[in-house]
Write a protein that holds these residues in place. Structure first.
Motif, mmCIF file in Angstrom:
data_model
loop_
_atom_site.group_PDB
_atom_site.id
_atom_site.type_symbol
_atom_site.label_atom_id
_atom_site.label_comp_id
_atom_site.label_asym_id
_atom_site.label_seq_id
_atom_site.Cartn_x
_atom_site.Cartn_y
_atom_site.Cartn_z
ATOM 1 N N GLY A 1 0.778 -1.234 0.000
ATOM 2 C CA GLY A 1 0.000 0.000 0.000
ATOM 3 C C GLY A 1 0.806 1.279 0.000
ATOM 4 N N ASP A 2 2.129 1.204 -0.138
ATOM 5 C CA ASP A 2 2.955 2.412 -0.223
ATOM 6 C C ASP A 2 3.066 2.869 -1.678
ATOM 7 O OD1 ASP A 2 3.833 2.696 2.551
ATOM 8 O OD2 ASP A 2 4.920 0.827 2.216
ATOM 9 N N TYR A 3 3.248 4.175 -1.880
ATOM 10 C CA TYR A 3 3.515 4.712 -3.213
ATOM 11 C C TYR A 3 5.023 4.880 -3.395
ATOM 12 C CZ TYR A 3 -1.464 5.876 -3.614
ATOM 13 O OH TYR A 3 -2.836 5.817 -3.676
ATOM 14 N N ILE A 4 5.500 4.504 -4.579
ATOM 15 C CA ILE A 4 6.907 4.697 -4.945
ATOM 16 C C ILE A 4 6.952 5.625 -6.151
ATOM 17 C CG2 ILE A 4 8.958 3.588 -5.908
ATOM 18 C CD1 ILE A 4 8.459 1.199 -4.280
ATOM 19 N N PHE A 5 7.860 6.586 -6.110
ATOM 20 C CA PHE A 5 7.996 7.567 -7.187
ATOM 21 C C PHE A 5 9.300 7.303 -7.942
ATOM 22 C CE2 PHE A 5 5.607 9.350 -3.677
ATOM 23 C CZ PHE A 5 4.445 9.779 -4.311
#
Length: 717
Positions: A71-75
């Motif tokens: 559920g984490d966002y990675i950029f």
């Protein structure tokens, strides 16, 4: 010493038992207390955070964003080829895209850790001692027999100077009380979801197990596994190229064998444990002896190893068995979930349904009542009928196999206890977004509506398992299929139709996002060049063998067939001349039915007949410039969309160019898939009544009959 007498849990309450593991040294007898507590599911408070689509809309053109399975966002910045945890615009508050809070939340009571382990009933049990939980109780200890594996787990988990609260199914559920067992099985999902953390017991330390733990822990730290089957570099990676499937890992034979042995331990082969670890929070640990690794890192390491490939056969088999476990199983369909678990072990075949309820749609799971006193055939039949009534789909028919039918059962009831056969119509979407039209007639008849498309005339023997030998079979099939000079029934060349039938139409033109898919011409060259080489006794190089296995691997598991109408395709092992190829409303796969003199039919299995995909049996061929593209959605299910080659735009199934505009009282409701949806769906709302349905109202039986579709009823027995 007397056996422990359980105090019965009150039926219909939230009561569970919690085991307090009393302190002691490693070799001391195992002593515990058992207490009754209420496990009340806390009220959920929706968290407002930016969706992935919203996040992407805020990024500069050189940036991308993906979401991990946790559920984490990675950029990702394509200019410096780096990944980051923070948004490139510091003005975007990190709380707007932070991972939502996990269960159970701060201050939740009761506090306990849930143990996930494999049952081993073959060894002599050991007695554990249950002490009274309060001073007013009897001073006499009682015993509970536990398996050697559980005893080993408790000794390794026991603290020397303080107690430890655990939930352990073999002890906390009275296994001899069927009523209690039925009730507690319904609570299993919440028990693992609300645990402070889940501890997975893989077994005691063995030679090189520490090496395997260190290896997997370090490998898992280098990457992040994201939704959509994406493995990307971790922002904190030291080995920045290890995530890449083309990057070789510096592992010697000792390291590879140690890793293989750890991943082949019994825990990984059990069915119940998959639900337990999938429902757990990010604090979950996998423990072997006194060493442990987080579940998140082990998952990433397994995905990385699997994507690289090229491992020895036994290591490859271990990774292949684990690959489904790494997926976010709570988002896939019930049928696919059951299919993925057919290789997993359980002592009671009813658990092939009950052991997965925590991973499926909550609305569907609430309708399935665990009852271990019911015959297995009844459990499987009721699960099928509840699914049909809930989703209005016949998706589960694709998992039926006449050769594996349960004794005393009906052919339309899948046998989830049998090894999974190979599905032959992965990309078919044969009935479009239609709703099942079916009626159950007790005790074992299912009436379904659909179209009889073709009748099988010829069925070959299955191909040889060795590719070099199978090429001779392909040559014989090709000679039978290509002797006519007229085009195939769809208008394609017969050579194209032949290779597309061999590969189930999983080619680049239809599946542009799949790396394994070859363009039709390249697939045709690969197949016919190697058929020619084999016919001339030329050597078949290993690269060609691998390419054929990837491109047409579906053929090993089926039999080539021809129909009276001129179609060709792949059928199940039990196929025979005279079988009907049918498209049933609400069934994504084409189905092979066997007629009986009394007018009834048996389900033989799923079939892929080239030219009957994409609802052509119901709506006719797709007009130019439209085609169908198949890829995976974020939930890992196949997604079918119409593609306009002139505009370059994709359109949902609701915009089928063969269908008339929606009736004025209906509107299409675009939305992403949830666990409450069947594999193929579109949502429509009646503007007058507010009714919503997950299928197209223009494809209801009456609407199809008005179009002249020759629907008929098949009685399945």
């Amino acid at each position: 010493m007397a056996r422990y007498q359980y105090t019965r849990l009150l039926t219909g309450t939230e009561e569970i038992r919690v085991l307090k593991l009393l302190p002691g040294s490693f070799h001391d007898a195992i002593r515990m207390e058992l207490s009754l507590v209420r496990l009340v599911v806390p009220e959920l408070h929706p968290v407002q955070r930016m969706s992935l689509k919203e996040i992407r809309s805020t990024l500069p053109s050189t940036w991308q964003a993906v979401e991990t399975v946790e559920g984490d966002y990675i950029f990702y910045n394509s200019e410096d080829d780096h990944t980051y945890w923070r948004h490139p615009d510091a003005a975007v508050d990190s709380s707007r895209y932070a991972r939502p809070p996990e269960a159970p939340g701060p201050g939740f009571q009761p506090q306990y850790e849930a143990l996930s382990y494999s049952w081993d009933l073959t060894e002599s049990p050991e007695d554990a001692y249950v002490e009274p939980a309060d001073a007013a109780s009897s001073k006499n200890d009682n015993t509970i027999p536990i398996t050697q594996n559980l005893a080993s787990a408790l000794r390794h988990l026991r603290y020397p100077y303080k107690p430890r609260n655990l939930w352990v199914d073999a002890v906390c559920i009275n296994q001899h009380d069927e009523i209690e067992r039925n009730e507690q099985v319904k609570r299993m999902a919440n028990i693992y979801r609300l645990a402070e953390r889940v501890v997975v017991w893989l077994g005691p330390q063995s030679e090189n197990s520490e090496l395997a733990i260190r290896t997997l822990d370090y490998l898992g730290a280098q990457s992040e596994f994201c939704k959509g089957q994406i493995l990307t570099r971790s922002p904190s990676a030291i080995e920045v190229h290890w995530f890449d499937s083309t990057c070789d890992l510096p592992y010697n034979l000792t390291t590879s064998l140690a890793t293989q042995n750890l991943l082949s331990r019994p825990w990984f082969s059990r069915l119940w444990v998959w639900q337990e670890v999938q429902l757990a929070n990010s604090l979950t640990r996998m423990q072997c002896g006194h060493k442990s690794i987080s579940w998140s890192r082990l998952r990433r390491a397994v995905v990385c190893l699997w994507m690289k490939g090229g491992w020895p056969a036994q290591f490859h088999e271990a990774l292949a068995n684990l690959e489904p476990l790494t997926q976010p199983l709570q988002t896939i369909s019930f049928g696919r979930l059951l299919y993925s678990m057919t290789t997993q072990k359980c002592s009671d075949p009813r658990d092939r349904i009950y052991g997965l309820l925590g991973l499926t749609s909550s609305a569907l799971a609430s309708r399935i009542e665990p009852q271990y006193s019911l015959p297995v055939t009844t459990v499987y039949k009721e699960a099928f009928l509840i699914y049909l009534d809930h989703f209005h789909r016949l998706d589960l028919l694709r998992y039926c196999s006449l050769e594996n039918m349960l004794a005393g059962s009906a052919s339309w009831i899948p046998n989830w206890s049998a090894p999974a056969g190979k599905r032959l119509g992965y990309s078919s979407v044969s009935s479009g977004a239609s709703r099942a039209s079916a009626r159950y007639l007790a005790p074992n008849v299912l009436e379904v509506d659909g179209v009889h498309c073709a009748t099988v005339s010829v069925v070959t023997e299955p191909p040889a398992w060795k590719v070099e030998d199978a090429l001779r079979d392909f040559q014989a099939w090709a000679l039978d299929s290509l002797y006519q000079t007229t085009p195939y029934i769809t208008g394609e060349s017969r050579e194209d139709a032949f290779v597309l039938a061999l590969g189930g139409n999983l080619v680049k033109e239809r599946c542009p996002a799949y790396s394994f898919a070859l363009p039709t011409q390249k697939l045709k060259d690969l197949v016919f060049e190697n058929i020619s080489n084999r016919a001339n006794n030329c050597h078949i190089d290993p690269a060609s063998v691998r390419a054929l296995k990837h491109a047409i691997g579906i053929v090993w598991g089926g039999r080539f067939l021809t129909t009276r109408e001129g179609y060709i395709g792949l059928g199940p092992m039990a196929a025979q001349p005279g079988d009907y190829v049918c498209v049933l409303l609400g069934s994504n796969d084409q189905m092979l039915l066997r007629p009986h003199p009394a007018g009834s039919f048996q389900v033989v299995g799923s079939v892929y007949v080239h030219g009957l995909s994409d609802a052509t049996a119901l709506l006719g061929p797709i007009p130019a410039p439209w085609t169908v593209h198949v890829d995976d959605d974020d939930a890992g299910e196949y997604r079918h969309r119409f593609f306009n080659s002139i505009t370059g735009q994709h359109h949902s199934l609701s915009e089928d160019p063969r269908l008339e505009p929606l009736p004025p009282e209906w509107e299409h409701v675009p939305r992403d898939r949830t666990a409450e949806d069947p594999p193929v769906f579109e949502t429509f709302r009646n503007k007058m009544t507010g009714e919503e349905m997950n299928s197209d109202p223009r494809m209801l039986p009456d609407a199809l009959r008005k179009r002249g579709v020759p629907l008929q009823t098949f009685q399945l027995v």
